[in-house]
Design a protein around this motif. Structure first.
Motif, PDB file in Angstrom:
ATOM      1  N   SER A  20      -8.686 -13.196   5.296  1.00 24.35           N
ATOM      2  CA  SER A  20      -8.361 -11.789   5.027  1.00 24.35           C
ATOM      3  C   SER A  20      -7.309 -11.574   4.081  1.00 24.35           C
ATOM      4  O   SER A  20      -7.267 -10.595   3.281  1.00 24.35           O
ATOM      5  CB  SER A  20      -7.639 -11.236   6.416  1.00 24.35           C
ATOM      6  N   LEU A  21      -6.397 -12.390   3.891  1.00 27.14           N
ATOM      7  CA  LEU A  21      -5.470 -12.373   2.615  1.00 27.14           C
ATOM      8  C   LEU A  21      -6.159 -12.547   1.552  1.00 27.14           C
ATOM      9  O   LEU A  21      -5.903 -11.921   0.484  1.00 27.14           O
ATOM     10  CB  LEU A  21      -4.093 -13.474   2.868  1.00 27.14           C
ATOM     11  N   ILE A  22      -6.977 -13.359   1.211  1.00 27.59           N
ATOM     12  CA  ILE A  22      -7.786 -13.719  -0.101  1.00 27.59           C
ATOM     13  C   ILE A  22      -8.779 -12.380  -0.051  1.00 27.59           C
ATOM     14  O   ILE A  22      -8.853 -11.874  -1.463  1.00 27.59           O
ATOM     15  CB  ILE A  22      -9.047 -14.765   0.310  1.00 27.59           C
ATOM     16  N   GLY A  23      -9.359 -11.862   0.787  1.00 30.68           N
ATOM     17  CA  GLY A  23     -10.073 -10.732   0.512  1.00 30.68           C
ATOM     18  C   GLY A  23      -9.484  -9.440   0.206  1.00 30.68           C
ATOM     19  O   GLY A  23      -9.773  -8.633  -0.703  1.00 30.68           O
ATOM     20  N   CYS A  24      -8.204  -9.087   0.744  1.00 31.72           N
ATOM     21  CA  CYS A  24      -7.103  -8.133   0.364  1.00 31.72           C
ATOM     22  C   CYS A  24      -6.615  -8.528  -0.843  1.00 31.72           C
ATOM     23  O   CYS A  24      -6.420  -7.286  -1.831  1.00 31.72           O
ATOM     24  CB  CYS A  24      -5.943  -8.285   1.316  1.00 31.72           C
ATOM     25  N   ALA A  25      -6.403  -9.418  -1.481  1.00 30.25           N
ATOM     26  CA  ALA A  25      -6.224  -9.895  -2.842  1.00 30.25           C
ATOM     27  C   ALA A  25      -7.104  -9.336  -3.861  1.00 30.25           C
ATOM     28  O   ALA A  25      -6.769  -8.833  -4.897  1.00 30.25           O
ATOM     29  CB  ALA A  25      -5.566 -11.422  -3.022  1.00 30.25           C
ATOM     30  N   ILE A  26      -8.241  -9.933  -3.520  1.00 30.03           N
ATOM     31  CA  ILE A  26      -9.282  -9.688  -4.446  1.00 30.03           C
ATOM     32  C   ILE A  26      -9.847  -8.064  -4.564  1.00 30.03           C
ATOM     33  O   ILE A  26      -9.800  -7.463  -5.802  1.00 30.03           O
ATOM     34  CB  ILE A  26     -10.602 -10.379  -3.848  1.00 30.03           C
ATOM     35  N   THR A  27      -9.602  -7.317  -3.456  1.00 31.84           N
ATOM     36  CA  THR A  27      -9.657  -5.768  -3.568  1.00 31.84           C
ATOM     37  C   THR A  27      -8.488  -5.139  -4.261  1.00 31.84           C
ATOM     38  O   THR A  27      -8.697  -4.608  -4.985  1.00 31.84           O
ATOM     39  CB  THR A  27      -9.579  -5.338  -1.992  1.00 31.84           C
ATOM     40  N   LEU A  28      -7.462  -5.655  -4.086  1.00 30.76           N
ATOM     41  CA  LEU A  28      -6.134  -5.175  -4.813  1.00 30.76           C
ATOM     42  C   LEU A  28      -6.492  -5.347  -6.399  1.00 30.76           C
ATOM     43  O   LEU A  28      -5.990  -4.323  -7.149  1.00 30.76           O
ATOM     44  CB  LEU A  28      -4.870  -5.757  -4.202  1.00 30.76           C
ATOM     45  N   VAL A  29      -6.823  -6.433  -6.535  1.00 23.97           N
ATOM     46  CA  VAL A  29      -6.840  -6.843  -8.152  1.00 23.97           C
ATOM     47  C   VAL A  29      -7.975  -6.223  -8.963  1.00 23.97           C
ATOM     48  O   VAL A  29      -8.151  -5.321  -9.570  1.00 23.97           O
ATOM     49  CB  VAL A  29      -6.599  -8.379  -8.333  1.00 23.97           C
ATOM     50  N   ALA A  30      -9.492  -6.789  -8.351  1.00 22.14           N
ATOM     51  CA  ALA A  30     -10.436  -6.254  -8.891  1.00 22.14           C
ATOM     52  C   ALA A  30     -11.025  -4.684  -8.486  1.00 22.14           C
ATOM     53  O   ALA A  30     -11.676  -4.155  -8.991  1.00 22.14           O
ATOM     54  CB  ALA A  30     -11.605  -7.098  -8.511  1.00 22.14           C
ATOM     55  N   GLY A  31     -10.602  -4.273  -7.177  1.00 17.75           N
ATOM     56  CA  GLY A  31     -10.936  -2.958  -6.834  1.00 17.75           C
ATOM     57  C   GLY A  31      -9.859  -1.840  -6.786  1.00 17.75           C
ATOM     58  O   GLY A  31     -10.125  -0.769  -6.573  1.00 17.75           O
ATOM     59  N   TYR A  32      -8.700  -2.307  -7.341  1.00 15.50           N
ATOM     60  CA  TYR A  32      -7.748  -1.206  -7.424  1.00 15.50           C
ATOM     61  C   TYR A  32      -7.108  -1.343  -8.689  1.00 15.50           C
ATOM     62  O   TYR A  32      -7.014  -0.231  -9.438  1.00 15.50           O
ATOM     63  CB  TYR A  32      -6.767  -1.540  -6.353  1.00 15.50           C
ATOM     64  N   LEU A  33      -6.298  -2.239  -9.009  1.00 10.68           N
ATOM     65  CA  LEU A  33      -5.600  -2.582 -10.343  1.00 10.68           C
ATOM     66  C   LEU A  33      -6.450  -2.398 -11.661  1.00 10.68           C
ATOM     67  O   LEU A  33      -5.982  -1.677 -12.493  1.00 10.68           O
ATOM     68  CB  LEU A  33      -4.669  -3.672 -10.452  1.00 10.68           C
ATOM     69  N   LEU A  34      -7.723  -2.833 -11.598  1.00 12.68           N
ATOM     70  CA  LEU A  34      -8.414  -2.573 -12.688  1.00 12.68           C
ATOM     71  C   LEU A  34      -9.302  -1.333 -13.001  1.00 12.68           C
ATOM     72  O   LEU A  34      -9.756  -1.104 -13.941  1.00 12.68           O
ATOM     73  CB  LEU A  34      -9.526  -3.833 -12.719  1.00 12.68           C
ATOM     74  N   TRP A  35      -8.905  -0.492 -11.899  1.00 13.49           N
ATOM     75  CA  TRP A  35      -9.585   0.810 -11.964  1.00 13.49           C
ATOM     76  C   TRP A  35      -8.412   2.045 -12.012  1.00 13.49           C
ATOM     77  O   TRP A  35      -8.122   2.425 -11.087  1.00 13.49           O
ATOM     78  CB  TRP A  35     -10.293   1.016 -10.886  1.00 13.49           C
ATOM     79  N   PRO A  36      -8.196   2.684 -13.099  1.00 12.52           N
ATOM     80  CA  PRO A  36      -7.010   3.453 -13.334  1.00 12.52           C
ATOM     81  C   PRO A  36      -7.242   4.580 -12.457  1.00 12.52           C
ATOM     82  O   PRO A  36      -6.342   5.309 -11.684  1.00 12.52           O
ATOM     83  CB  PRO A  36      -7.002   4.078 -14.677  1.00 12.52           C
TER      84      PRO A  36
END
Length: 648
Positions: free
Chosen positions: A475-491
């Motif tokens: 779950s922590l890995i999935g949350c980290a992927i989402t925060l970086v690739a699904g949130y921070l990379l998309w202004p």
């Protein structure tokens, strides 16, 4: 000696950890307990526990999707996602253990899932279940041959649907009647709040209730040919509230000005109408109302008597039912429009690509690194990366916290309860928590779902307590992927759009002001003004939802949304002041001069242009002039307040 400052987490981070004050849905609690435990019991009795676990997993999807009130909508919410889920688990099963082929297939499924989620509520849940089941099929061993898994999962949806529809013969139209009656009661509370600080909150509650009632009734009508008399009556009863809602701002302003709120007979009469609507009664006495003298009092008196006539009276005429939708298009036409809208929508493609990128990264990671029960990483990404469900950032944080809470609940169960018949009562208790906790918030829903999924997957894997820590890591890995690739990379994820939404609302409000006081506005097509006002309030309801999402974002998006929030309230008050002025004119007050109306409209359009051209609060010039005792005095005051709110 001064005390050191208290260290506490910021409000935007802890907002989702406060349980919502909602009642426990006891029928849903009972359905969930039976729907998830009964299949497992049947599987154990037939010596096929894995089959029973798969049926229970399918029932879990149905329980999560059963969020509507009307029975026809609930059928769609449960049945349609099950079809997509069957397709998803089939695709996942076919690529189970296929390495990079599974990565490619799940990435493409994620792209389709994300794109169709933009169509509507049912499509959003369908896209979610499509991807979830594809991930489960690709990550868990399924019974052979390939068609067994989709059949068993679909059977779970059938169980939930059958339990849901047990009450349809007895309560077929009750949800719609209860919703309309609830809107009448919300209006009664609105009149009780006139002249007080609670008025704005009550008005927002009325808007939400009215939207829900229209959606329920019109969704039911859209699936029937022609005009069913029951639905025509319900629509007429809803439309009869429009004069009451237009009279409420006038009553509120009069209560402020003269310190004289509407008499208590008004909300009492409206509540009596609500009881009649809910019970389906007609007839009854005229409402007992005091004599009306002022224009606002006359407006309220006429509105209550008109609503009473519709609720008590004869069959409503068809032309009184102004739902603004006309006859629904054929299913083929609606599917074509939805498909075309998805393919041509930039927002649909962007969300689909975001979801596909995150799922692709999650699957690639677990293909390169040995992660126990790796499908949980992609499951976490799927649940978190749902922008239409709320802030991605806050959902990632709440998902991690909710999973940790769910694991604390699951750990003693997996450690102490032996697999077998003891699973049945344990699943019944844990399943009952899902609808009870889901109403409290996303973190609570996650905490309730996590132990159920763990226990059901343990029936397939037989890992026991050893599942707990890997689930937390995944779950922590999935949350980290989402925060970086699904949130921070998309202004666009962390740049709020509230200024643009507010600018549109302000421009529409300027048009509403011009429409309300156009020459002959009181005589020609009053329905146009009603429709414009309804559209404004529905749009402002969407703006409030956007604000609620933005307020849970970390700075600067959350801070900017908080700064804009007073202006959103001011825009709603401008709409109310415009309606109140029109009502006063309709009941004898002198009409305003065209120059006064033009000045207000011009100021609003300048404010809208300023909001579009700046990402910060704008510098404004306030010069409205006009007669301070005229019918537009309150409107000009609200416009001044709005423009002052928008100043730095």
């Amino acid at each position: 000696m001064a005390k050191p400052p208290r260290l506490s987490p910021p409000a935007w981070l802890t907002a989702g950890l406060r349980p919502q004050p909602t009642p426990v849905p006891w029928p849903a609690v009972l359905r969930a307990a039976v729907a998830l435990s009964a299949p497992l019991a049947v599987g154990l009795a037939t010596d096929r526990p894995a089959y029973g676990a798969l049926v229970s997993m399918g029932a879990l999807s149905g329980v999560i999707g059963d969020t509507a009130d009307a029975y026809r909508m609930r059928m769609l919410n449960i049945a349609v996602p099950q079809l997509f889920g069957a397709l998803g688990v089939t695709l996942g099963t076919l690529v189970f253990g296929q390495g990079w082929l599974a990565v490619v297939v799940l990435t493409l499924v994620a792209l389709v899932s994300g794109m169709i989620s933009s169509i509507g509520a049912v499509a959003s849940v369908s896209g979610l279940v499509l991807l979830l089941n594809a991930v489960v099929g690709a990550g868990l061993p399924m019974p052979e041959p390939w068609w067994k898994a989709p059949v068993l999962l679909g059977l779970g949806g059938v169980v939930v649907l059958a339990l849901t529809l047990l009450g349809w013969p007895l309560r077929g139209g009750q949800p719609e009647r209860a919703a309309v009656a609830g809107t009448y009661r919300a209006v009664a509370e609105l009149f009780e709040a006139t002249g007080t600080d609670a008025y704005d909150e009550r008005r927002q509650a009325v808007t939400a209730s009215l939207n829900q009632s229209y959606d329920l009734v019109l969704a039911r009508r859209a699936r029937q040919h022609g005009r069913a008399p029951t639905l025509v009556r319900l629509l007429a009863q809803l439309n009869a509230l429009i004069p009451l809602l237009e009279a409420a701002p006038a009553a509120h302003l009069a209560a402020h000005r003269f310190h004289r709120p509407p008499p208590p007979q008004i909300p009492t009469a409206v509540r009596a109408l609500a009881d009649a609507v809910e019970q389906g009664r007609t007839g009854g006495p005229e409402p007992d109302l005091p004599e009306a003298r002022r224009p606002s009092e006359k407006a309220v008196d006429e509105a209550v008597r008109y609503a009473a006539t519709v609720v008590r009276g004869a069959e409503p005429r068809a032309y009184n039912v102004d739902d603004g939708l006309g006859r629904p298009a054929a299913l083929r036409v609606r599917l074509w429009r939805a498909g075309r809208g998805v393919l041509l929508s930039g927002a649909s493609w962007r969300y689909g690509l975001r979801l596909a990128l995150c799922i692709g990264l999650a699957q690639a990671l677990v293909s390169l690194i040995a992660v126990p029960r790796s499908y949980w990483v992609a499951l976490t990404v799927t649940f978190v990366l749902k922008p239409d469900f709320g802030s991605v950032f806050s959902r990632a944080v709440l998902r991690a916290l909710g999973t940790a809470g769910g694991l604390l609940l699951a750990a003693p169960v997996l450690a102490a309860v032996p697999r077998g018949w003891w699973d049945v009562p344990v699943i019944a208790v844990l399943a009952a928590l899902i609808p009870a906790f889901s109403a409290k918030g996303y973190a609570f829903q996650t905490a309730a779902i996590t132990p159920v999924i763990l226990l059901l997957s343990d029936v397939l894997n037989h890992q026991g307590f050893h599942l707990v820590l890997p689930r937390l890591y995944d779950s922590l890995i999935g949350c980290a992927i989402t925060l970086v690739a699904g949130y921070l990379l998309w202004p666009e994820s962390w740049h709020t759009r509230v200024a643009d939404r507010l600018a549109d609302a302000v421009a529409d409000t300027a048009g509403y002001v011009a429409l309300a006081f156009a020459p002959g506005a009181g005589d020609t097509d009053p329905g146009a003004r009603h429709r414009a006002r309804r559209k404004l309030y529905r749009d402002m309801s969407a703006v409030r939802s956007e604000f609620q999402r933005a307020l849970t974002e970390p700075p600067p998006a959350g801070d900017l949304a908080a700064a804009w929030w007073p202006l959103a309230i001011a825009v709603e008050r401008i709409v109310d002041a415009t309606t109140a002025a029109r009502i006063r004119v309709d009941h004898g007050a002198p009409a305003p001069e065209p120059a006064e109306v033009a000045a207000v409209e011009r100021q609003l359009r300048e404010l809208a242009d300023g909001l579009r051209s700046s990402e910060v609060l704008v510098e404004v010039r306030v010069d409205l002039g006009g007669d301070e005792d005229g019918v537009l005095a309150a409107l000009r005051q609200e416009v001044r307040a709005a423009r002052a709110t928008a100043s730095p």
